[in-house]
Scaffold this motif. Structure first.
Motif, PDB file in Angstrom:
ATOM      1  N   ILE A  40       0.835  -1.207   0.000  1.00  0.00           N
ATOM      2  CA  ILE A  40       0.000   0.000   0.000  1.00  0.00           C
ATOM      3  C   ILE A  40       0.867   1.254   0.000  1.00  0.00           C
ATOM      4  CG2 ILE A  40      -1.675   1.333   1.350  1.00  0.00           C
ATOM      5  CD1 ILE A  40      -2.764  -1.417   2.340  1.00  0.00           C
ATOM      6  N   GLU A  41       1.904   1.262   0.842  1.00  0.00           N
ATOM      7  CA  GLU A  41       2.803   2.410   0.886  1.00  0.00           C
ATOM      8  C   GLU A  41       3.550   2.576  -0.436  1.00  0.00           C
ATOM      9  OE1 GLU A  41       5.488   5.554   1.984  1.00  0.00           O
ATOM     10  OE2 GLU A  41       3.379   5.040   2.255  1.00  0.00           O
ATOM     11  N   SER A  42       3.888   1.479  -1.082  1.00  0.00           N
ATOM     12  CA  SER A  42       4.566   1.552  -2.375  1.00  0.00           C
ATOM     13  C   SER A  42       3.689   2.249  -3.414  1.00  0.00           C
ATOM     14  CB  SER A  42       4.939   0.153  -2.862  1.00  0.00           C
ATOM     15  OG  SER A  42       5.793  -0.493  -1.943  1.00  0.00           O
ATOM     16  N   TYR A  43       2.407   1.871  -3.442  1.00  0.00           N
ATOM     17  CA  TYR A  43       1.495   2.496  -4.404  1.00  0.00           C
ATOM     18  C   TYR A  43       1.213   3.958  -4.055  1.00  0.00           C
ATOM     19  CZ  TYR A  43       0.619  -1.410  -7.486  1.00  0.00           C
ATOM     20  OH  TYR A  43       0.774  -2.390  -8.447  1.00  0.00           O
ATOM     21  N   ARG A  44       1.242   4.277  -2.770  1.00  0.00           N
ATOM     22  CA  ARG A  44       1.076   5.688  -2.390  1.00  0.00           C
ATOM     23  C   ARG A  44       2.233   6.512  -2.934  1.00  0.00           C
ATOM     24  NH1 ARG A  44       3.022   9.576   0.735  1.00  0.00           N
ATOM     25  NH2 ARG A  44       4.673   8.219   1.537  1.00  0.00           N
ATOM     26  N   GLN A  45       3.448   6.007  -2.737  1.00  0.00           N
ATOM     27  CA  GLN A  45       4.611   6.754  -3.218  1.00  0.00           C
ATOM     28  C   GLN A  45       4.617   6.847  -4.745  1.00  0.00           C
ATOM     29  OE1 GLN A  45       8.461   5.973  -1.566  1.00  0.00           O
ATOM     30  NE2 GLN A  45       7.692   5.637   0.512  1.00  0.00           N
ATOM     31  N   ALA A  46       4.150   5.807  -5.405  1.00  0.00           N
ATOM     32  CA  ALA A  46       4.070   5.858  -6.864  1.00  0.00           C
ATOM     33  C   ALA A  46       3.056   6.898  -7.316  1.00  0.00           C
ATOM     34  CB  ALA A  46       3.696   4.480  -7.408  1.00  0.00           C
ATOM     35  N   GLU A  47       1.914   6.963  -6.604  1.00  0.00           N
ATOM     36  CA  GLU A  47       0.867   7.948  -6.932  1.00  0.00           C
ATOM     37  C   GLU A  47       1.405   9.367  -6.785  1.00  0.00           C
ATOM     38  OE1 GLU A  47      -3.389   8.477  -7.871  1.00  0.00           O
ATOM     39  OE2 GLU A  47      -2.058   6.741  -7.890  1.00  0.00           O
ATOM     40  N   GLU A  48       2.282   9.573  -5.790  1.00  0.00           N
ATOM     41  CA  GLU A  48       2.845  10.898  -5.534  1.00  0.00           C
ATOM     42  C   GLU A  48       4.142  11.137  -6.295  1.00  0.00           C
ATOM     43  OE1 GLU A  48       3.127  11.466  -1.319  1.00  0.00           O
ATOM     44  OE2 GLU A  48       0.959  11.216  -1.007  1.00  0.00           O
ATOM     45  N   LYS A  49       4.463  10.225  -7.213  1.00  0.00           N
ATOM     46  CA  LYS A  49       5.640  10.340  -8.087  1.00  0.00           C
ATOM     47  C   LYS A  49       6.965  10.316  -7.313  1.00  0.00           C
ATOM     48  CE  LYS A  49       2.707  10.957 -11.442  1.00  0.00           C
ATOM     49  NZ  LYS A  49       2.354   9.827 -12.330  1.00  0.00           N
ATOM     50  N   LYS A  50       6.946   9.705  -6.136  1.00  0.00           N
ATOM     51  CA  LYS A  50       8.191   9.567  -5.372  1.00  0.00           C
ATOM     52  C   LYS A  50       8.996   8.371  -5.852  1.00  0.00           C
ATOM     53  CE  LYS A  50       6.465  11.793  -1.174  1.00  0.00           C
ATOM     54  NZ  LYS A  50       6.185  11.625   0.285  1.00  0.00           N
ATOM     55  N   ILE A  51       8.308   7.381  -6.366  1.00  0.00           N
ATOM     56  CA  ILE A  51       8.967   6.224  -6.971  1.00  0.00           C
ATOM     57  C   ILE A  51       8.273   5.933  -8.300  1.00  0.00           C
ATOM     58  CG2 ILE A  51       9.695   5.179  -4.787  1.00  0.00           C
ATOM     59  CD1 ILE A  51       7.346   3.208  -5.088  1.00  0.00           C
ATOM     60  N   ASP A  52       8.942   5.166  -9.137  1.00  0.00           N
ATOM     61  CA  ASP A  52       8.398   4.779 -10.436  1.00  0.00           C
ATOM     62  C   ASP A  52       8.239   3.266 -10.444  1.00  0.00           C
ATOM     63  OD1 ASP A  52       7.765   4.241 -13.048  1.00  0.00           O
ATOM     64  OD2 ASP A  52       9.623   5.056 -13.894  1.00  0.00           O
ATOM     65  N   LEU A  53       6.992   2.776 -10.548  1.00  0.00           N
ATOM     66  CA  LEU A  53       6.752   1.335 -10.533  1.00  0.00           C
ATOM     67  C   LEU A  53       7.391   0.637 -11.732  1.00  0.00           C
ATOM     68  CD1 LEU A  53       3.022   1.162  -9.370  1.00  0.00           C
ATOM     69  CD2 LEU A  53       5.088   0.803  -8.006  1.00  0.00           C
ATOM     70  N   GLY A  54       7.705   1.394 -12.762  1.00  0.00           N
ATOM     71  CA  GLY A  54       8.345   0.825 -13.937  1.00  0.00           C
ATOM     72  C   GLY A  54       9.865   0.837 -13.879  1.00  0.00           C
ATOM     73  N   GLU A  55      10.425   1.421 -12.828  1.00  0.00           N
ATOM     74  CA  GLU A  55      11.893   1.471 -12.715  1.00  0.00           C
ATOM     75  C   GLU A  55      12.483   0.065 -12.710  1.00  0.00           C
ATOM     76  OE1 GLU A  55      15.385   2.752  -9.503  1.00  0.00           O
ATOM     77  OE2 GLU A  55      13.297   3.333  -9.158  1.00  0.00           O
ATOM     78  N   MET A  56      13.529  -0.126 -13.479  1.00  0.00           N
ATOM     79  CA  MET A  56      14.167  -1.435 -13.560  1.00  0.00           C
ATOM     80  C   MET A  56      15.129  -1.634 -12.391  1.00  0.00           C
ATOM     81  SD  MET A  56      12.732  -2.851 -16.102  1.00  0.00           S
ATOM     82  CE  MET A  56      13.764  -4.310 -16.312  1.00  0.00           C
ATOM     83  N   LEU A  57      14.953  -2.752 -11.688  1.00  0.00           N
ATOM     84  CA  LEU A  57      15.831  -3.118 -10.580  1.00  0.00           C
ATOM     85  C   LEU A  57      16.836  -4.161 -11.069  1.00  0.00           C
ATOM     86  CD1 LEU A  57      13.175  -3.624  -7.752  1.00  0.00           C
ATOM     87  CD2 LEU A  57      14.317  -1.502  -8.443  1.00  0.00           C
TER      88      LEU A  57
END
Length: 308
Positions: free
Chosen positions: A80-97
């Motif tokens: 849930i926190e991951s999706y919150r940060q993605a919504e706020e553009k703090k992280i990119d769910l598409g970023e390659m790890l």
């Protein structure tokens, strides 16, 4: 003793008779509490349970506000926190790890044993592995991106002060809540907070409707067959996450029943049965509670009893 005489002649008499029979049947029908209490009391260990029919509001609560160890169930709030940060553009769910050998930790999942160092995949896939296969290495990769303390901070903001991720998996040295780590391990929460989270997720209120649906999609793919799904019909729709360590078995999520979605959380601790087998007592309690819930709420909505 005098008994009322019912005139059974005609349509009205037949209706009165059927109504009387229905009232007797309803009075004899076991309640959710009468079905669940014997299961809980027979378990050798601590138990916390919270259940809520999201359509009717009917509920069952047992030690629902007791903080309990989550084991891998804490990965649901981490998502849930991951999706919150993605919504706020703090992280990119598409970023390659990029998976490093030093990232690999033991326990559940597939990255450690089946992926080579240097493998690349998007952050959203790490989240999917974290939920579906409870992948510990994937969880730590997610925590590296969002920050270990961020989940607890967001949960507290939402009104869930007991829901905290303490550290990375198998990395107690990274704990941001050392005392809670000693007491609860990887994470902590209460059954009441978990079903409230599940209810908000079901209603599309966590982060956004789009994010809520994406998170539910991850949860519907959870591969743990030993807890909630075990005694349910194969086509039952369940969005859930579980956790297991030696002395604790946990599960929380949403089970689609005849009356609609039901939020369920079962948490156990200090279990006498510490076996790592499908039929251990903690797993079985989760499965039995799910079966009772499914059977209790199996009626169609129009035939369901009024909420208590």
């Amino acid at each position: 003793m005098a008994f009322a005489r019912i005139d059974l002649s005609g349509t009205l008499g037949a209706i009165a008779f059927l109504t009387l029979l229905a009232s007797f049947a309803a009075a004899d029908e076991p309640t959710l509490e009468s079905r669940l209490k014997p299961l809980i009391q027979a378990h050798k260990g601590k138990v916390s349970v919270a259940i809520k029919n999201l359509e009717t509001g009917e509920s069952f609560l047992y030690h629902e506000d007791d903080p309990m160890p989550t084991a891998s169930l804490i990965k649901l709030p981490i998502m849930i926190e991951s999706y919150r940060q993605a919504e706020e553009k703090k992280i990119d769910l598409g970023e390659m790890l990029t998976l490093k050998q030093s990232d690999k930790v033991p326990g559940s999942g597939i990255l450690t044993d089946h992926f080579s160092a240097g493998a690349k995949f998007p952050l959203v896939d790490a989240i999917h592995l974290m939920i579906v296969y409870s992948d510990n290495t994937a969880t730590n990769l997610v925590l590296d991106k969002i920050g270990i303390g961020s989940t607890a901070a967001f949960m507290e903001k939402l009104g869930y002060p007991n829901t905290k991720a303490h550290s990375k998996v198998f990395r107690r040295d990274t704990s941001v809540f050392p005392e809670r780590s000693k007491k609860f391990g990887l994470g902590s929460t209460t059954a009441a907070e978990m079903i409230r989270l599940c209810e908000s997720l079901q209603k599309g209120e966590l982060v956004s409707k789009e994010a809520s649906e994406a998170m539910l999609k991850h949860l519907r793919a959870c591969d743990d067959k030993d807890k909630f799904p075990r005694f349910l019909p194969p086509d039952t729709k369940i969005a859930f996450k579980t956790g297991s360590v030696d002395s604790s078995k946990t599960a929380a999520g949403i089970i689609e029943c005849g009356q609609g979605p039901v939020a369920v959380c079962v948490m156990t601790d200090e279990n006498e049965d510490k076996r790592w087998v499908a039929d251990n007592a903690g797993n079985r309690l989760c499965a039995e509670v799910a079966r009772v819930v499914f059977e209790h709420f199996k009626k169609d909505k129009e035939d369901a009893p009024a909420s208590k």
